[in-house]
Design an enzyme around this catalytic site. Structure first.
Site, PDB file in Angstrom:
ATOM      1  N   LYS A 185      -6.239   3.959   2.506  1.00 13.01           N
ATOM      2  CA  LYS A 185      -6.507   2.871   2.528  1.00 13.01           C
ATOM      3  C   LYS A 185      -7.076   3.221   4.025  1.00 13.01           C
ATOM      4  CE  LYS A 185      -4.575  -1.145   0.853  1.00 13.01           C
ATOM      5  NZ  LYS A 185      -3.496  -0.727   0.267  1.00 13.01           N
TER       6      LYS A 185
HETATM    7  C1  LIG Z   1      -3.789  -1.323  -0.980  1.00 10.16           C
HETATM    8  C2  LIG Z   1      -3.275  -0.665  -2.172  1.00 10.16           C
HETATM    9  C3  LIG Z   1      -3.215  -0.751  -3.467  1.00 10.16           C
HETATM   10  C4  LIG Z   1      -4.142  -1.684  -4.167  1.00 10.16           C
HETATM   11  O1  LIG Z   1      -5.209  -1.517  -3.961  1.00 10.16           O
HETATM   12  P1  LIG Z   1      -6.921  -3.322  -3.635  1.00 10.16           P
HETATM   13  O2  LIG Z   1      -7.470  -2.092  -3.603  1.00 10.16           O
HETATM   14  O3  LIG Z   1      -6.217  -3.341  -2.988  1.00 10.16           O
HETATM   15  O4  LIG Z   1      -6.847  -2.345  -5.911  1.00 10.16           O
HETATM   16  C5  LIG Z   1      -2.103   0.165  -4.199  1.00 10.16           C
HETATM   17  N1  LIG Z   1      -1.855   1.291  -4.046  1.00 10.16           N
HETATM   18  C6  LIG Z   1      -1.672   0.776  -2.398  1.00 10.16           C
HETATM   19  C7  LIG Z   1      -0.308   2.136  -2.188  1.00 10.16           C
HETATM   20  C8  LIG Z   1      -2.108  -0.112  -2.362  1.00 10.16           C
HETATM   21  O5  LIG Z   1      -1.620   0.416  -0.133  1.00 10.16           O
END
Ligand SMILES: *Cc1c(COP(=O)(O)O)cnc(C)c1O
Length: 463
Positions: A112
């Protein structure tokens, strides 16, 4: 570039509106009126660009006009300069033709950061220019909160308040949020669960009269379009390094809200030769049931070892469905209403069209742990539980030997030590940067699950 809402109620919005608004006023999600397309020649010429250069090239198309070119480059360069790996998003080979794309070298050790580091800087640029302040308000059960706090803590014109359920996030997750220093940062631990936190945030957004008139709330959750844009970059960057555009690649993506994998779909639409996109879910498998059996129905929430993918519905999936339904907003609204009321399915030809692009697998906790142990034993690579689900799904779906598969590693294993222990391995050490951060004092306030109390606090803080 102009944006319109999937629900048909607004069009002609610019990037700035979309960045600050999140959800469209008609309840839909913003999508670009038209996607750019890169020819094979253009893609080949991108091969020599650094990560930040490629990111700038792609962001400049989607943000058209919102930022002076030199500003955009500066924001992106400083975002990725804060990553701890010189390649930003390095590829590691596991077996022959099977790769892991490491997306956890940012400040909070999860993918993220790729989007939220840039988003914080973009917001700040616009707000400083206009002499405005905003208040970012969000609820988190894990990774989003810390990535948003890290992305915005330097923003002079942004206050940020993140709610988490008191005593219901892991110690690492809590400390990642509560040790972020900054005058503009507030963490609230709500006496309730994650749904209570989300309800409070939703209610605060619905009636913002508690704020001074020159203030507004901003959401940086996974439907924010700016986040999607910055995630397109690593698909193209990784594909180019493994032989695209001359050779096709596939991606396996651990999926919760469908934001990450939707960016992969966009990279494909923009010309990157992507053979398959593998949707990897945990036991919260609404997307796997839909892709494998044309059954779209909400099932009860399960708590798993991969909490960042514990969702009921995948909010960004609406963006893809809108395309699949030939941008028919009415058909989309009907599908979503049917899904919420009990179940929805697609006409057979549309379901088959989806399966031309997407494959899927659902991976339970036992298989997640087995995969962590197996990949460690066979390749000496330690995966976090989300990333292990991606690798397991890629293997379960099988593959064309001529097409490499790139499994997205979305978090560092040290963030999810519980799953690593459950896999029978010693818990990984926290990276140095996090150890240093965790020596800072924790700052958060425990609050009741009460809207009036929350809005009074936010209102007082915003004046
Ligand atoms: C947010 C997250 C996901 C999922 O991502 P999306 O964009 O919601 O599909 C997967 N793995 C981790 C470690 C995350 O923080």
């Amino acid at each position: 570039m102009e944006y319109l809402s999937t629900r048909g109620g607004s069009s002609g919005q610019g990037f700035e509106d979309v960045l600050l608004t999140g959800l469209a006023p008609d309840g839909g999600l913003f999508v670009p009126a038209e996607l750019p397309h890169f020819s094979a020649g253009e893609l080949s010429r991108m091969r020599d660009l650094s990560y930040a250069e490629l990111a700038t090239r792609i962001a400049s198309i989607f943000t058209s006009g919102a930022f002076p070119a030199a500003e955009l480059r500066r924001m992106i360069e400083s975002s990725y300069a804060g990553f701890s790996h010189p390649q930003v998003a390095p590829l590691t080979a596991l077996a022959d033709g099977e790769y892991v794309l490491e997306l956890f070298h940012g400040p909070t050790l999860a993918f993220k950061d790729f989007a939220l580091q840039v988003l914080g800087r973009m917001l700040d640029y616009i707000l400083v220019r206009d002499g405005r302040r905003v208040l970012i308000l969000g609820a988190t059960s894990g990774d989003t909160g810390s990535a948003a706090l890290e992305g915005c803590r330097h923003s002079a014109q942004v206050d940020i308040c993140i709610l988490h359920p008191h005593e219901k996030v892991s110690a690492v997750q809590r400390k990642q949020m509560t040790t972020v220093a900054g005058e503009n940062v507030r963490n609230l631990a709500v006496e309730g669960n994650f749904d209570d936190c989300q309800r409070l945030v939703k209610a605060a957004f619905a009636d913002q009269s508690f704020l001074p008139p020159d203030r507004q709330l901003v959401a940086v959750n996974s439907i924010n379009w700016a986040r999607i844009v910055m995630q397109i970059v690593y698909y193209i960057h990784a594909g180019l390094r493994l032989g695209a555009p001359e050779r096709a690649v596939s991606f396996a993506v651990p999926t919760g809200n469908f934001g990450d994998i939707y960016a992969g779909y966009l990279a494909r639409e923009m010309g990157l030769p992507v053979d398959r996109l593998i949707v990897a879910t945990n036991e919260n498998d609404i997307l796997h049931r839909f892709i494998s059996a044309n059954e779209y129905s909400i099932a009860p929430l399960r708590h798993t070892l991969s909490p960042s993918m514990d969702i009921l519905i995948s909010s960004n999936f609406e963006r893809y469905l809108y395309e699949l339904l030939d941008r028919d907003s009415e058909a989309l609204a009907q599908f979503m209403a049917d899904g919420a009321a009990g179940g929805a399915s697609l006409a057979d030809r549309r379901w088959r069209a989806m399966r031309e692009v997407f494959a899927s697998a659902s991976v339970d906790d036992a298989a997640t742990c087995a995969t962590i142990a197996e990949v460690w034993r066979d390749h000496g690579v330690l995966l976090d539980p989300h990333s292990a689900i991606g690798v397991r799904a890629a293997r379960d779906c099988g593959r064309d030997p001529d097409v490499p598969v790139i499994c997205l590693a979305t978090a560092h294993p040290a963030k999810f030590a519980e799953a690593v222990s459950a896999a029978g391995l010693p818990p990984p050490e926290l990276p140095e940067r996090l150890q240093r951060q965790f020596r800072q004092p924790e700052r958060y306030r425990v609050v009741e699950n009460d809207l009036a109390g929350l809005t009074a606090m936010l209102g007082g803080w915003a004046t």
